[in-house]
Motif scaffolding. Structure first.
Motif, PDB file in Angstrom:
ATOM      1  N   THR A   1       0.842  -1.197   0.000  1.00  0.00           N
ATOM      2  CA  THR A   1       0.000   0.000   0.000  1.00  0.00           C
ATOM      3  C   THR A   1       0.878   1.248   0.000  1.00  0.00           C
ATOM      4  OG1 THR A   1      -1.783  -1.093   1.184  1.00  0.00           O
ATOM      5  CG2 THR A   1      -1.673   1.302   1.387  1.00  0.00           C
ATOM      6  N   ILE A   2       0.539   2.212  -0.867  1.00  0.00           N
ATOM      7  CA  ILE A   2       1.276   3.469  -0.776  1.00  0.00           C
ATOM      8  C   ILE A   2       0.433   4.604  -0.231  1.00  0.00           C
ATOM      9  CG2 ILE A   2       3.080   2.937  -2.458  1.00  0.00           C
ATOM     10  CD1 ILE A   2       1.634   4.547  -4.487  1.00  0.00           C
ATOM     11  N   THR A   3      -0.883   4.530  -0.400  1.00  0.00           N
ATOM     12  CA  THR A   3      -1.698   5.539   0.270  1.00  0.00           C
ATOM     13  C   THR A   3      -3.140   5.070   0.361  1.00  0.00           C
ATOM     14  OG1 THR A   3      -2.205   7.913   0.397  1.00  0.00           O
ATOM     15  CG2 THR A   3      -2.339   6.903  -1.764  1.00  0.00           C
ATOM     16  N   SER A   4      -3.901   5.769   1.160  1.00  0.00           N
ATOM     17  CA  SER A   4      -5.334   5.516   1.254  1.00  0.00           C
ATOM     18  C   SER A   4      -6.004   6.876   1.195  1.00  0.00           C
ATOM     19  CB  SER A   4      -5.658   4.809   2.562  1.00  0.00           C
ATOM     20  OG  SER A   4      -5.106   5.508   3.650  1.00  0.00           O
TER      21      SER A   4
ATOM     22  N   ARG B   1       6.264   5.880  -4.132  1.00  0.00           N
ATOM     23  CA  ARG B   1       6.466   5.107  -2.906  1.00  0.00           C
ATOM     24  C   ARG B   1       6.793   5.979  -1.709  1.00  0.00           C
ATOM     25  NH1 ARG B   1       9.388   2.170  -7.189  1.00  0.00           N
ATOM     26  NH2 ARG B   1       8.049   0.390  -7.582  1.00  0.00           N
TER      27      ARG B   1
END
Lengths: 475, 411
Positions: free
Chosen positions: A302-305, A433
């Motif tokens: 995961t790199i962002t939400s 990233r």
């Protein structure tokens, strides 16, 4: 005095502006934020829906199918990435299969091309990473993906290159009917126009009420997403939907046009139109359902939400009408992105019916150079560009490989990036990233220099979203 | 053709270059993406560097300068402002900078010394909004130390990695108020000396077994909700506490930057996220070496320099006559010890094996087995994940081994 003022620079307002820019019409696009594409357009599933979801005969169905057919050409003209990757609606059991049959029939009635139901064996070849428990799927070959803010920025840029104005940080507070049109206020500031298009998304009900139309309401429905590393996008070709149920459409998993993998959205009705907070429960739901759809979901990459708010209208359909030179485009929720090009054309037709004269401009140029054109050039072409402009030889964002030249172009071209998020959405710098860890201090410097601001005046996304609070030793 | 190309001009790259030069290589080129040599040390203006190497406490830039001088004295070539885009398995390097444009170099040998990056917020899935005011500790360090701007006034720090601890002190010295440092684990990931000098000396509370569960604020951070976590690291609802702040700094781990390494088809160690290497720091591709934080994250730059010398000397030998091998032993660990570097031994020579433990252990014994037989044991009063350990194995001890196993036993 403008001919047309468009309230709201989301994808719908942008498509209206671009359509109108074809004609000899003075257009002003009004936006309450520091940049375009910051509302529902910023955070959604980024899908060009095939058109089997919406009820036969609805505005949603009509504009979805038309928009879907227009999208590829629009993207080509605007230099925006578009990928016809196809959609699958997966079913796990007999009940799902029945719903898929209904969707198939509805899609056929809506005029969606190429729909059929595929069985497990075919699906294993088509999409090997689907979960083993998937039994069948509705295949929609016309499903596609696009980047909604890239599309909107390009459409606004193209409209501006053809003469439209963009007025930012203009939060409409009142609208007054004048003899020849309307006077639109943001506190003390005012803009006058003969015609108005209300494309204010979540606030389209509020804008309508300003001219006395309280026939509809819009409420926010939150959708949370998790975005994974670029290394993951290739594990799926199609966008994977679940079979819709009473519980809603559920969590989809899709590659993005930039090669990431996206999972979401949740669906929670809210009251606060500004609350884009994610929740632990939301993350749990996304992870659980995505893992039911697809094998070995790479959530550890995961790199962002993020969270977006859908503009859900109280009528269940898009609210599109025109009266007294005022066009309302309200409650444009999903499939709003897909529908936007068709809505833009229709809104222009409505204005013509309302008395706007549409004379084509001789020098109209539908083409905009792609923001990603440097990135996709060959090494020789890149070196030609670097020879002319050295800043293209300097990588600023190492994760996404974005050069200083590309960032400067984003800061200088229509619509200019004024803040860090603006640079991010135009160039992908800070979107990789490290999420801007290395490059953001330098991008702040470029923004300050180019816009003649003090370093500490640079914001993340306008208003008081300051990156720095002052000089050291002085706070 | 360039004999030796070194990717990265930080402490690892410079030290490898100097060592290779001193071992006879003259055709060396360092490629550095920043505008000057020194790497991350340039923004580390606190002292404490060089105690092991130079027997004195230097600041980061001073430590870097010692190596930069050695690079200059030897006339080693370097290109700054130069980003390497790709390394191919046959050692062709593609790079770009404003003056040369995009260019390619065929290298005989390569030393990978790209360093590491900080884990970003996205990887943590913290609930709440995404306003301005959330920075990784290193980004905040760059703003404060390099640009002269304050990213905030009231600060909460999540994670007790060394950069977070250093920034707790730095922000305090610059007039900000650091409300708390929250650490998910029951122990800190930072050096003991940093806890003492950066937190305790300034009365900054270190909240172990705590995490940030929600971020608040629409445009700029207005506060965070923190909570204690149970033994499964799940937040305990009843312990939620709101802290008003305008800034959240993250110091939640470092990740070696191995995109180029992976692009060259080199296998990475799942634990270190760096290349798998032998005692010479040679990767699975002959003539491609890795050292420093790109290989595994170090706590002290002194050991980065030490490791880079090994790689530089080995690269020189590879260029001159090739590296010879006389054995092939794999190093294993028992789980309590998380990893070793190197992971393989291909030549029996004196080798310092670096390793890290998985938890805090007191009064423990480390045992090294050679093909099942005890090779040596060493007692340690205290071991912690935040402190890298090392053990020296001699050529005689290593000779003929097939498998070397590092184990830990709590006494």
């Amino acid at each position: 005095m403008y001919d047309v003022a468009i309230i709201g620079a989301g994808v719908v307002g942008a498509m209206c502006a671009r359509t109108l820019a074809k004609y000899d019409v003075r257009v002003c696009l009004i936006e309450k934020e520091n940049d375009v594409a910051t509302g529902a357009t910023r955070a959604n599933s980024a899908i060009v829906h095939a058109g089997f979801d919406a009820k036969e005969g609805s505005l949603k169905a009509k504009f979805n199918v038309r928009g879907s057919e227009m999208m590829e050409q629009v993207c080509r003209e605007l230099g925006v990435k578009y990928k016809n990757n196809g959609s699958l609606v997966i079913g796990f059991n007999a009940e799902d299969r029945q719903t898929l049959e209904e969707l198939l029939a509805r899609g056929n009635a809506n005029g969606v091309k190429g729909l059929y139901i595929a069985e497990k064996e075919e699906l294993e070849k088509l999409e090997p990473n689907l979960s083993d428990t998937v039994e069948c799927a509705l295949v929609a070959p016309t499903g596609a993906i696009v980047c909604p803010y890239e599309l909107t920025i390009a459409a606004v840029g193209n409209a501006m290159d053809n003469g439209a104005d963009l007025e930012r940080n203009f939060e409409v507070s009142a609208i007054e009917k004048t003899e020849n049109g309307y006077r639109i206020f943001a506190g003390e500031k005012a803009i006058e126009a003969r015609f108005v298009i209300n494309a204010a998304g979540l606030y389209s009900d509020k804008i309508a009420k300003m001219i006395g139309d309280d026939s509809f309401d819009v409420h926010p429905r939150k959708g949370e997403y998790i975005l994974m590393d670029k290394a993951c996008g290739s594990m799926l070709k199609n966008t994977i939907f679940r079979t819709p149920s009473k519980m809603g459409k559920g969590i989809l998993v899709s590659p993005t046009v930039d090669g990431n993998l996206l999972a979401g959205p949740t669906s929670v009705d809210m009251e606060d139109k500004e609350n884009t907070a994610t929740s632990a429960e939301g993350f749990d739901k996304i992870i659980k359902e995505a893992c039911e759809n697809v094998k070995e979901m790479p959530f550890r990459r995961t790199i962002t939400s993020f969270c977006g708010l859908r503009a859900v209208g109280s009528t269940g359909d898009f609210i599109i009408k025109a009266e007294n030179g005022f066009v309302t485009l309200g409650g444009i929720e999903s499939p709003g992105l897909t529908s936007a090009p068709a809505i833009g054309v229709y809104a222009t037709e409505l204005l013509a019916e309302q008395g706007l004269e549409l004379k084509e401009k001789a020098d109209y140029n539908p083409i905009r150079e792609a923001m990603h054109h440097f990135r996709e050039a060959s090494m020789e072409e890149k070196n030609e560009i670097i020879k002319k402009d050295k800043s293209y030889g300097k990588i600023v964002c190492r994760c996404e490989g974005v050069t200083e030249g590309e960032i400067l172009a984003a800061i200088r071209q229509n619509p200019k990036a004024l803040d860090l998020d603006g640079v991010k959405r135009r160039t992908r710098a800070q979107m990789g990233r490290c999420q801007g860890g290395f490059c953001s201090p330098y991008i702040v410097e470029l923004l300050a220099r180019e816009h003649g601001m003090a370093y500490e005046q640079v914001t993340k996304s306008g208003r008081d979203s300051y990156i720095n609070v002052g000089k050291t030793k002085e706070v | 053709m360039t004999e030796l190309v070194i990717i990265g001009g930080g402490p690892a790259g410079m030290s490898a270059a100097v060592a290779a030069y001193d071992a006879g290589v003259r055709d060396i080129l360092i490629l550095e993406r920043d505008d000057s040599l020194g790497g991350i040390l340039q923004q580390c203006i606190h002292n404490g560097f060089g105690l092991h190497r130079f027997g004195e406490e230097l600041t980061g830039p001073e430590y870097a300068w010692r190596y930069e001088q050695q690079v200059h004295e030897r006339g080693i070539a370097y290109k700054t402002g130069t980003m390497v885009l790709e390394v191919s398995p046959d050692k062709v390097i593609t790079a770009t900078n404003p003056t040369d444009g995009i260019f390619q170099i065929q290298a005989k040998a390569i030393v990978l010394a790209m360093g590491c990056r900080e884990r970003a917020k996205g990887a943590l899935n913290i609930a709440g909004t995404r306003p301005a005011g959330i920075f990784s500790a290193g980004t905040a360090q760059k703003f404060v130390n390099m640009k002269g701007y304050m990213p905030g006034k009231n600060v909460v720090i999540l994670g007790s990695g060394d950069i977070g601890l250093i920034m707790a002190r730095r922000m305090t010295l610059e007039g900000a108020s650091v409300k708390a440092v929250c650490e998910l684990m029951p122990y800190s990931g930072g050096l003991a000396r940093n806890i003492e000098q950066c937190l305790n000396d300034f009365n900054i509370p270190l909240k172990l077994s705590h995490t940030v569960v929600e971020i608040h604020g629409k445009t700029r951070v207005t506060g965070v909700t923190i909570a204690k976590v149970d033994e499964n690291r799940k937040p305990i609802e009843s312990t939620k506490e709101y802290i008003e702040c305008d800034t959240l700094l993250l110091s939640v781990g470092l990740i070696p930057e191995n995109e180029l390494t992976e692009g060259a088809g080199i296998c990475l160690d799942r634990v270190t996220s760096g290349a798998l290497v032998d005692q010479d720091r040679q990767t699975q591709i002959d003539g491609v070496f890795a050292c420093g934080n790109v290989l595994h994250v170090h706590d002290l730059v002194d050991f980065v320099s030490e490791e880079a010398e090994i790689a530089g000397q080995a690269a020189a030998q590879y260029i001159a006559d090739g590296l010879d091998t006389d054995m092939d032993a794999v190093l294993h660990t028992d789980g309590k010890i998380r990893y070793t570097v190197p992971q393989r031994i291909t030549k029996a020579k004196d080798t310092n094996v670096y390793f890290r433990v998985a938890d805090v252990y007191k009064n423990a014994k480390i045992t090294v087995l050679k093909d099942g037989e005890v090779l040596l044991t060493k007692k340690k009063m205290r071991l912690a994940p935040g402190e890298m350990e090392s053990l020296k194995l001699t050529a005689a001890q290593l000779a003929g081994a097939k498998e070397i196993k590092f184990g830990l036993e709590v006494l």
